[in-house]
Design a protein around this motif. Structure first.
Motif, mmCIF file in Angstrom:
data_model
loop_
_atom_site.group_PDB
_atom_site.id
_atom_site.type_symbol
_atom_site.label_atom_id
_atom_site.label_comp_id
_atom_site.label_asym_id
_atom_site.label_seq_id
_atom_site.Cartn_x
_atom_site.Cartn_y
_atom_site.Cartn_z
ATOM 1 N N ALA A 199 0.887 -1.164 -0.038
ATOM 2 C CA ALA A 199 0.180 -0.066 -0.129
ATOM 3 C C ALA A 199 0.802 1.222 0.136
ATOM 4 N N PHE A 200 0.366 2.310 -0.530
ATOM 5 C CA PHE A 200 1.138 3.592 -0.732
ATOM 6 C C PHE A 200 0.208 4.585 -0.148
ATOM 7 N N CYS A 201 0.837 5.671 0.427
ATOM 8 C CA CYS A 201 0.104 6.948 0.861
ATOM 9 C C CYS A 201 1.085 8.205 0.140
ATOM 10 N N CYS A 202 0.438 8.904 -0.715
ATOM 11 C CA CYS A 202 0.986 9.895 -1.553
ATOM 12 C C CYS A 202 0.742 11.080 -1.047
ATOM 13 N N PHE A 203 1.655 12.150 -0.808
ATOM 14 C CA PHE A 203 1.155 13.626 -0.235
ATOM 15 C C PHE A 203 1.797 14.630 -1.439
ATOM 16 N N GLY A 204 0.977 15.745 -1.274
ATOM 17 C CA GLY A 204 1.324 16.839 -1.992
ATOM 18 C C GLY A 204 1.451 17.925 -1.286
ATOM 19 N N GLU A 205 1.513 19.193 -1.727
ATOM 20 C CA GLU A 205 1.424 20.474 -1.008
ATOM 21 C C GLU A 205 0.193 20.761 0.289
ATOM 22 N N SER A 206 -0.898 20.144 -0.142
ATOM 23 C CA SER A 206 -2.036 20.428 0.451
ATOM 24 C C SER A 206 -2.250 19.032 1.459
ATOM 25 N N GLY A 207 -1.308 18.074 1.428
ATOM 26 C CA GLY A 207 -1.680 16.795 2.441
ATOM 27 C C GLY A 207 -1.742 15.560 1.739
ATOM 28 N N ALA A 208 -2.555 14.374 2.267
ATOM 29 C CA ALA A 208 -2.412 13.481 1.592
ATOM 30 C C ALA A 208 -3.421 13.570 0.257
ATOM 31 N N LEU A 209 -2.861 12.865 -0.884
ATOM 32 C CA LEU A 209 -3.524 13.052 -2.147
ATOM 33 C C LEU A 209 -4.254 11.839 -2.694
ATOM 34 N N ARG A 210 -3.633 10.679 -2.314
ATOM 35 C CA ARG A 210 -4.036 9.403 -2.935
ATOM 36 C C ARG A 210 -3.399 8.124 -2.117
ATOM 37 N N SER A 211 -4.217 7.227 -2.127
ATOM 38 C CA SER A 211 -3.551 6.009 -1.604
ATOM 39 C C SER A 211 -4.342 4.945 -2.395
ATOM 40 N N ALA A 212 -3.640 3.791 -2.198
ATOM 41 C CA ALA A 212 -3.941 2.499 -3.040
ATOM 42 C C ALA A 212 -3.442 1.238 -2.260
ATOM 43 N N GLY A 213 -4.134 0.097 -2.391
ATOM 44 C CA GLY A 213 -3.664 -1.080 -1.922
ATOM 45 C C GLY A 213 -3.486 -2.184 -2.981
ATOM 46 N N TYR A 214 -2.580 -3.199 -2.851
ATOM 47 C CA TYR A 214 -2.403 -4.120 -3.798
ATOM 48 C C TYR A 214 -2.096 -5.499 -3.139
ATOM 49 N N ILE A 215 -2.781 -6.728 -3.704
ATOM 50 C CA ILE A 215 -2.495 -7.872 -3.178
ATOM 51 C C ILE A 215 -2.511 -9.007 -4.232
ATOM 52 N N GLY A 216 -1.616 -10.052 -4.306
ATOM 53 C CA GLY A 216 -1.639 -10.950 -5.171
ATOM 54 C C GLY A 216 -0.632 -11.989 -4.590
ATOM 55 N N PRO A 217 -0.633 -13.119 -5.511
ATOM 56 C CA PRO A 217 -1.499 -13.395 -6.792
ATOM 57 C C PRO A 217 -2.748 -13.858 -6.480
ATOM 58 N N ASP A 218 -3.808 -13.480 -7.220
ATOM 59 C CA ASP A 218 -5.147 -14.064 -7.332
ATOM 60 C C ASP A 218 -5.022 -15.318 -7.937
ATOM 61 N N ASN A 219 -6.434 -15.834 -8.319
ATOM 62 C CA ASN A 219 -6.472 -17.292 -8.794
ATOM 63 C C ASN A 219 -5.855 -17.287 -9.945
ATOM 64 N N ASN A 220 -5.782 -16.089 -10.686
ATOM 65 C CA ASN A 220 -5.133 -16.250 -12.085
ATOM 66 C C ASN A 220 -3.823 -15.519 -12.313
ATOM 67 N N GLY A 221 -3.121 -15.534 -11.007
ATOM 68 C CA GLY A 221 -1.621 -15.081 -10.984
ATOM 69 C C GLY A 221 -1.417 -13.626 -11.065
ATOM 70 N N ARG A 222 -2.432 -12.571 -10.759
ATOM 71 C CA ARG A 222 -2.401 -11.323 -11.055
ATOM 72 C C ARG A 222 -2.218 -10.889 -9.726
ATOM 73 N N VAL A 223 -1.989 -9.411 -9.754
ATOM 74 C CA VAL A 223 -2.041 -8.435 -8.600
ATOM 75 C C VAL A 223 -3.270 -7.555 -8.506
ATOM 76 N N GLN A 224 -4.215 -7.713 -7.493
ATOM 77 C CA GLN A 224 -5.192 -6.817 -7.706
ATOM 78 C C GLN A 224 -4.970 -5.602 -7.079
ATOM 79 N N GLU A 225 -5.439 -4.398 -7.670
ATOM 80 C CA GLU A 225 -5.502 -2.986 -6.983
ATOM 81 C C GLU A 225 -6.919 -2.905 -6.097
ATOM 82 N N VAL A 226 -6.599 -2.561 -4.787
ATOM 83 C CA VAL A 226 -7.940 -2.411 -3.904
ATOM 84 C C VAL A 226 -7.554 -1.172 -3.209
#
Length: 268
Positions: A217-244
């Motif tokens: 997971a990441f937490c991204c900051f700009g001048e006004s504070g937290a801008l964006r965050s996202a999480g990732y987990i894998g592999p799923d049943n198809n061997g891929r990384v899921q963004e959540v």
């Protein structure tokens, strides 16, 4: 994605031989200085070690690069946390261990010769555990997310790696690392990343658990504070990384770890 019970986390009894640095000595690697949930084992208070990952500088003083929660029973990390910076650094894999975990007195990571011979591998993985196993040493703090030679060197310690299936490590998970690096460099003035694993039922070598899932997971900051965050987990049943979303990732990890788990403690 099928969720596994908290029983994934049990293994053989561990011997406590040393006290490793606590996260209070390296809060700079966490958003707001607040670390993710620290797992606990009611039957072994020394199972999960908080490590401020360091190398000794020219004056023999520790220089810290990131933080790791390490599971000495499964002999793999739970997570590593770092502040994101990236530059092209030539890779040099010289794998270290954490001597203090097995009774060594060296302040920072080093070679296994810094551990008393009889203690080597009691509470952590060694290179020999991976030899002929068919698994990669999967970095949690990856070389691709480093920006200096010393930071790169500090990531090649076995307390920052777990056995990872090679096609996933070199395929979908590598693409995740590259895509997130590009996003953070483009959109963020600063960013923090936490990457972890959930152990599976297989092991290699002397009881080193193979990672069933990698997550980040990441937490991204700009001048006004937290801008964006996202999480990732894998592999799923198809061997891929899921963004959540981060909250969804925390819900998944709470199920897998068997306790309320938070990556950013509500800050992101």
């Amino acid at each position: 994605m099928p969720h596994s019970p908290a029983a994934l986390l049990f293994l053989l009894p561990a011997i406590s031989l040393a006290e490793v640095t606590s996260f209070t000595q390296c809060p700079q690697f966490f958003v707001g200085g607040v670390h993710p949930t620290v797992l606990k084992d009611p039957e072994d208070n020394n199972r999960y070690e908080q490590i401020c990952q360091c190398l000794l500088d020219q004056n023999e003083r520790p220089e810290y690069f990131y933080a790791t929660l390490y599971d000495t029973r499964n002999k793999i990390p739970v997570y590593s946390a770092y502040e994101f910076h990236r530059a092209d650094v030539e890779r040099d894999d010289r794998w270290n261990v954490e001597p203090q975990l097995d009774g060594g007195t060296m302040l920072c990571m080093g070679g296994q010769n810094k551990i008393p011979t009889a203690n080597r591998g009691l509470r952590q993985a060694l290179n020999r555990d991976y030899d002929g196993s068919g698994y990669d040493k999967g970095h949690l703090f990856p070389v691709y997310h480093t920006h200096t030679v010393n930071t790169m060197l500090s990531t090649s310690t076995l307390t920052n790696a777990a056995p990872q299936e090679p096609s996933f490590n070199r395929g979908q998970w590598r693409r995740y690392e590259e895509d997130v690096a590009a996003l953070l460099q483009k959109e963020c003035d600063g960013a923090y990343v936490v990457t972890g694993v959930v152990p599976g039922n297989q092991h290699i070598g002397d009881g080193v658990r193979v990672a069933q899932y990698y997550w980040s997971a990441f937490c991204c900051f700009g001048e006004s504070g937290a801008l964006r965050s996202a999480g990732y987990i894998g592999p799923d049943n198809n061997g891929r990384v899921q963004e959540v979303g981060v909250k969804q990732l925390e819900s998944i990890l709470s199920d897998l770890y068997g306790l309320d788990f938070s990556v950013f403690q509500g800050i992101c």
